[in-house]
Scaffold this motif. Structure first.
Motif, mmCIF file in Angstrom:
data_model
loop_
_atom_site.group_PDB
_atom_site.id
_atom_site.type_symbol
_atom_site.label_atom_id
_atom_site.label_comp_id
_atom_site.label_asym_id
_atom_site.label_seq_id
_atom_site.Cartn_x
_atom_site.Cartn_y
_atom_site.Cartn_z
ATOM 1 N N ILE A 1 0.835 -1.211 0.000
ATOM 2 C CA ILE A 1 0.000 0.000 0.000
ATOM 3 C C ILE A 1 0.866 1.256 0.000
ATOM 4 O O ILE A 1 0.519 2.264 -0.625
ATOM 5 N N SER A 2 2.014 1.210 0.673
ATOM 6 C CA SER A 2 2.934 2.356 0.644
ATOM 7 C C SER A 2 3.435 2.598 -0.778
ATOM 8 O O SER A 2 3.483 3.751 -1.250
ATOM 9 N N THR A 3 3.797 1.516 -1.471
ATOM 10 C CA THR A 3 4.266 1.643 -2.855
ATOM 11 C C THR A 3 3.171 2.210 -3.745
ATOM 12 O O THR A 3 3.418 3.114 -4.567
ATOM 13 N N TRP A 4 1.957 1.706 -3.594
ATOM 14 C CA TRP A 4 0.829 2.151 -4.408
ATOM 15 C C TRP A 4 0.555 3.641 -4.206
ATOM 16 O O TRP A 4 0.324 4.391 -5.159
ATOM 17 N N SER A 5 0.608 4.115 -2.957
ATOM 18 C CA SER A 5 0.333 5.529 -2.678
ATOM 19 C C SER A 5 1.388 6.435 -3.309
ATOM 20 O O SER A 5 1.069 7.494 -3.867
ATOM 21 N N ILE A 6 2.652 6.016 -3.236
ATOM 22 C CA ILE A 6 3.745 6.842 -3.777
ATOM 23 C C ILE A 6 3.632 6.965 -5.293
ATOM 24 O O ILE A 6 3.734 8.070 -5.854
ATOM 25 N N VAL A 7 3.411 5.854 -6.001
ATOM 26 C CA VAL A 7 3.376 5.920 -7.468
ATOM 27 C C VAL A 7 2.100 6.597 -7.965
ATOM 28 O O VAL A 7 2.104 7.235 -9.030
ATOM 29 N N THR A 8 0.998 6.479 -7.222
ATOM 30 C CA THR A 8 -0.222 7.192 -7.614
ATOM 31 C C THR A 8 0.003 8.700 -7.542
ATOM 32 O O THR A 8 -0.406 9.449 -8.444
ATOM 33 N N LEU A 9 0.656 9.145 -6.482
ATOM 34 C CA LEU A 9 0.974 10.568 -6.367
ATOM 35 C C LEU A 9 1.907 11.002 -7.493
ATOM 36 O O LEU A 9 1.730 12.076 -8.083
ATOM 37 N N ALA A 10 2.900 10.168 -7.816
ATOM 38 C CA ALA A 10 3.841 10.506 -8.893
ATOM 39 C C ALA A 10 3.128 10.641 -10.233
ATOM 40 O O ALA A 10 3.479 11.492 -11.061
ATOM 41 N N SER A 11 2.089 9.810 -10.461
ATOM 42 C CA SER A 11 1.383 9.856 -11.742
ATOM 43 C C SER A 11 0.642 11.163 -11.957
ATOM 44 O O SER A 11 0.350 11.544 -13.087
ATOM 45 N N SER A 12 0.344 11.876 -10.867
ATOM 46 C CA SER A 12 -0.405 13.127 -10.986
ATOM 47 C C SER A 12 0.455 14.284 -11.490
ATOM 48 O O SER A 12 -0.058 15.378 -11.737
ATOM 49 N N TYR A 13 1.757 14.053 -11.627
ATOM 50 C CA TYR A 13 2.659 15.104 -12.104
ATOM 51 C C TYR A 13 3.157 14.825 -13.527
ATOM 52 O O TYR A 13 4.174 15.373 -13.947
ATOM 53 N N THR A 14 2.440 13.998 -14.264
ATOM 54 C CA THR A 14 2.850 13.655 -15.623
ATOM 55 C C THR A 14 2.657 14.842 -16.565
ATOM 56 O O THR A 14 1.544 15.372 -16.675
ATOM 57 N N PRO A 15 3.713 15.291 -17.278
ATOM 58 C CA PRO A 15 3.560 16.401 -18.223
ATOM 59 C C PRO A 15 2.874 15.967 -19.515
ATOM 60 O O PRO A 15 2.789 14.772 -19.824
ATOM 61 N N ARG A 16 2.424 16.929 -20.278
ATOM 62 C CA ARG A 16 1.625 16.683 -21.474
ATOM 63 C C ARG A 16 2.342 15.816 -22.511
ATOM 64 O O ARG A 16 1.720 14.999 -23.189
ATOM 65 N N GLU A 17 3.647 15.989 -22.648
ATOM 66 C CA GLU A 17 4.375 15.291 -23.718
ATOM 67 C C GLU A 17 4.875 13.914 -23.301
ATOM 68 O O GLU A 17 5.557 13.239 -24.070
ATOM 69 N N HIS A 18 4.545 13.459 -22.093
ATOM 70 C CA HIS A 18 5.051 12.169 -21.616
ATOM 71 C C HIS A 18 3.900 11.248 -21.198
ATOM 72 O O HIS A 18 3.804 10.831 -20.034
ATOM 73 N N PHE A 19 3.055 10.885 -22.145
ATOM 74 C CA PHE A 19 1.959 9.958 -21.853
ATOM 75 C C PHE A 19 2.494 8.607 -21.389
ATOM 76 O O PHE A 19 1.873 7.934 -20.550
ATOM 77 N N TRP A 20 3.649 8.209 -21.913
ATOM 78 C CA TRP A 20 4.250 6.927 -21.523
ATOM 79 C C TRP A 20 4.520 6.874 -20.015
ATOM 80 O O TRP A 20 4.435 5.813 -19.389
ATOM 81 N N ALA A 21 4.854 8.040 -19.417
ATOM 82 C CA ALA A 21 5.128 8.070 -17.974
ATOM 83 C C ALA A 21 3.860 7.773 -17.176
ATOM 84 O O ALA A 21 3.901 7.117 -16.127
ATOM 85 N N LEU A 22 2.717 8.260 -17.676
ATOM 86 C CA LEU A 22 1.450 7.953 -17.008
ATOM 87 C C LEU A 22 1.155 6.461 -17.094
ATOM 88 O O LEU A 22 0.681 5.854 -16.124
ATOM 89 N N LEU A 23 1.458 5.845 -18.240
ATOM 90 C CA LEU A 23 1.261 4.402 -18.384
ATOM 91 C C LEU A 23 2.144 3.626 -17.407
ATOM 92 O O LEU A 23 1.699 2.661 -16.775
ATOM 93 N N VAL A 24 3.402 4.048 -17.271
ATOM 94 C CA VAL A 24 4.325 3.348 -16.375
ATOM 95 C C VAL A 24 3.859 3.439 -14.924
ATOM 96 O O VAL A 24 3.820 2.429 -14.195
ATOM 97 N N THR A 25 3.490 4.649 -14.493
ATOM 98 C CA THR A 25 3.063 4.804 -13.098
ATOM 99 C C THR A 25 1.756 4.076 -12.818
ATOM 100 O O THR A 25 1.585 3.491 -11.741
ATOM 101 N N ARG A 26 0.840 4.081 -13.778
ATOM 102 C CA ARG A 26 -0.402 3.326 -13.585
ATOM 103 C C ARG A 26 -0.113 1.829 -13.498
ATOM 104 O O ARG A 26 -0.780 1.085 -12.783
ATOM 105 N N GLY A 27 0.894 1.375 -14.237
ATOM 106 C CA GLY A 27 1.282 -0.029 -14.138
ATOM 107 C C GLY A 27 1.844 -0.361 -12.772
ATOM 108 O O GLY A 27 1.553 -1.418 -12.199
ATOM 109 N N LEU A 28 2.642 0.548 -12.203
ATOM 110 C CA LEU A 28 3.239 0.301 -10.892
ATOM 111 C C LEU A 28 2.203 0.321 -9.773
ATOM 112 O O LEU A 28 2.429 -0.252 -8.713
ATOM 113 N N VAL A 29 1.070 0.983 -10.004
ATOM 114 C CA VAL A 29 -0.006 0.962 -9.007
ATOM 115 C C VAL A 29 -0.456 -0.474 -8.748
ATOM 116 O O VAL A 29 -0.879 -0.820 -7.641
ATOM 117 N N GLY A 30 -0.346 -1.326 -9.777
ATOM 118 C CA GLY A 30 -0.743 -2.725 -9.627
ATOM 119 C C GLY A 30 0.055 -3.473 -8.576
ATOM 120 O O GLY A 30 -0.409 -4.485 -8.044
#
Length: 503
Positions: free
Chosen positions: A119-148
């Motif tokens: 749960i600690s890992t999930w909370s950290i990567v979810t927060l990180a995903s909220s800072y994804t810039p417009r030109e890096h959609f791949w970063a949102l995919l990676v962080t959403r994957g780590l939420v798993g």
């Protein structure tokens, strides 16, 4: 007065769960005799379930926040339906591939520690995903994957803790409460995501709500939850059941037809719910534009009223469906011990035509669409608690986390891991032009697939009903030998009323 043995379980090891010793004084021995077989006091057990329910609600709230703001995400990153579907697919893929690992660990090591780390890992990567810039959609995919990672650590373990705290009708009630968090959390994901987006004018803030609540979840796990003794509540402690190797566990599970068939039936449920979870709000939004009920979105933040309404429907239908499924199964058990799979089958077979009508009527009547969605989701939710309970009473305690993990892998691999992406790809392939009409029509046609998958799932649950009573008796009378066969004693077994519940 507090129970002195209420928190004796080692935090970093699963050894030594048998508290107390030969040198214990008379008063301590008397307290141990009065202590429940699980090693957890009744008060602490109730608090443990309450914390697990809160985390389960937060789990599903986080999972569906993205779906609640999907139109804004599509506009922000300028992506098509296929790439939008990947947001759910990458999460489910990491979730299902990590589930066997956490299932293996959950059957052998301290479950409380595993959940805290996850749960600690999930909370950290979810927060990180909220800072994804417009030109890096791949970063949102990676962080959403780590939420798993976090969700896999929790979902495979939490039901087994409840199973080790309660039995029979009490277990049914507790698991029912636990699984109420699925529809309520899912609905809150749509509601909170859409409202935070509307208030902040930025979808990124919608992803910053659950991480803060995740910190509270970890604190509650550390301070409140206590590890119960595996199988002790059923008078079959894990040390007398003898843990077997992972391959032996998998061989036994694959030879269990009730477990395999109910897992295939649940796979159909996962396919349908995964598709609707991601695409229903977007579909309703496009239908409103197609019908002329709202103008096309031109700003960065589009209206999310459809996500709000769909979230409310999901909350209400989930509670109504889970409760009605459990209650119907309880009453039907007076007639047949096969009540659980029969109710699951009926729920899917009744959901299929209503979901078909909801999709077909979207172009003609918004009210009719919401009514049919309400009915379809209610019937679809009837099986949630029941599937979980089927697993718990046809599988022996030392294999339950592994069984949970296997069910998660198979149901997601063939279900909601690919269904959101598949629906998006089919929608893109059917689109003949870049217009609001084709955006609606193509998604409408692709979503019709869900009704046919639901019918197939109903068939699997009907097949489960043929074996469930035999497999329940095999699990109740499990007697390990050198070759670890599962045998039913020659003498007549005492039948224990089977509960009905969800996953």
């Amino acid at each position: 007065m507090a129970d002195p043995s209420s928190d004796t379980t080692p935090f970093f090891s699963d050894e030594g769960e048998e508290s107390g010793g030969e040198g214990a004084g008379p008063e301590q021995q008397q307290q141990q005799e009065e202590e429940p077989a699980s090693g957890v006091s009744n008060r602490r057990a109730a608090l443990t379930v309450a914390v697990l329910c809160y985390i389960n609600l937060l789990n599903y709230m986080d999972r569906f926040t993205v779906a609640g703001v999907l139109p804004d995400i599509e506009k922000f990153f300028k992506i098509n339906d296929g790439k939008s579907g990947l947001l759910q697919t990458v999460f489910i893929c990491s979730y299902m591939f990590l589930a066997p690992l956490f299932g293996y660990l959950g059957d052998r090591y301290n479950r409380k520690l595993i959940m805290c780390v996850g749960i600690s890992t999930w909370s950290i990567v979810t927060l990180a995903s909220s800072y994804t810039p417009r030109e890096h959609f791949w970063a949102l995919l990676v962080t959403r994957g780590l939420v798993g990672v976090g969700e896999a650590s929790y979902s495979t373990i939490a039901p087994t803790i409840i199973a080790d705290l309660y039995v029979r009708e009490t277990r049914t009630r507790m698991l029912t409460i636990f699984y109420f968090a699925i529809p309520v959390g899912s609905g809150l994901g749509y509601i909170v995501g859409s409202k935070v987006d509307d208030i902040a004018g930025d979808w990124h803030w919608a992803l910053r709500v659950t991480p803060a609540l995740g910190v509270l979840a970890v604190l509650l796990l550390v301070c409140v939850v206590q590890e119960p003794k595996r199988g002790a509540i059923e008078a079959r402690p894990e040390h007398t059941l003898h843990r077997t190797g992972w391959l032996a566990d998998m061989q036994a599970l694959c030879k269990n037809p009730s477990f395999v068939l109910s897992t295939l039936g649940f796979t159909a449920v996962a396919f349908v719910t995964g598709s609707l979870a991601l695409w229903a709000p977007a579909f309703l939004y496009r239908a409103a534009i197609f019908n002329g009920e709202r103008p096309p979105c031109t700003g960065d933040s589009c209206g999310n009223t459809d996500s709000l309404y769909f979230g409310i429907i999901t909350c209400v239908t989930g509670i109504l469906g889970v409760w009605s499924g459990v209650e119907l199964s309880r009453r039907l058990k007076a007639v047949t011990p096969r009540a659980d799979p029969l109710v699951c089958a009926a729920g899917l077979l009744l959901a299929a035509p209503f979901l078909f009508l909801a999709i077909a009527f979207a172009q003609a009547s918004t009210i009719a669409t919401y009514v049919f969605i309400f009915l379809g989701e209610t019937f679809l939710s009837m099986n949630w608690a029941l599937v979980a309970d089927i697993l718990l009473y046809v599988v022996v305690p030392t294999r339950r986390s592994t069984a949970e993990a296997f069910q998660i892998v198979l149901s997601h691999l063939l279900g909601d891991a690919g269904s959101p992406y598949l629906i998006g790809v089919v929608s893109d392939s059917l689109k003949r032009a870049e217009s609001y009409m084709w955006a609606f029509r193509s998604l409408q046609l692709s979503l019709l697939l869900c009704s046919f998958v639901a019918v197939g799932g109903g068939a699997f649950f009907l097949a489960t009903a043929l074996f469930v009573e035999r497999d329940r008796l095999l699990a109740e009378n499990y007697a390990p030998s050198d070759d670890a066969p599962i045998v039913v004693p020659k003498k007549e077994s005492t039948k224990v009323p089977v509960s009905s519940v969800l996953i």
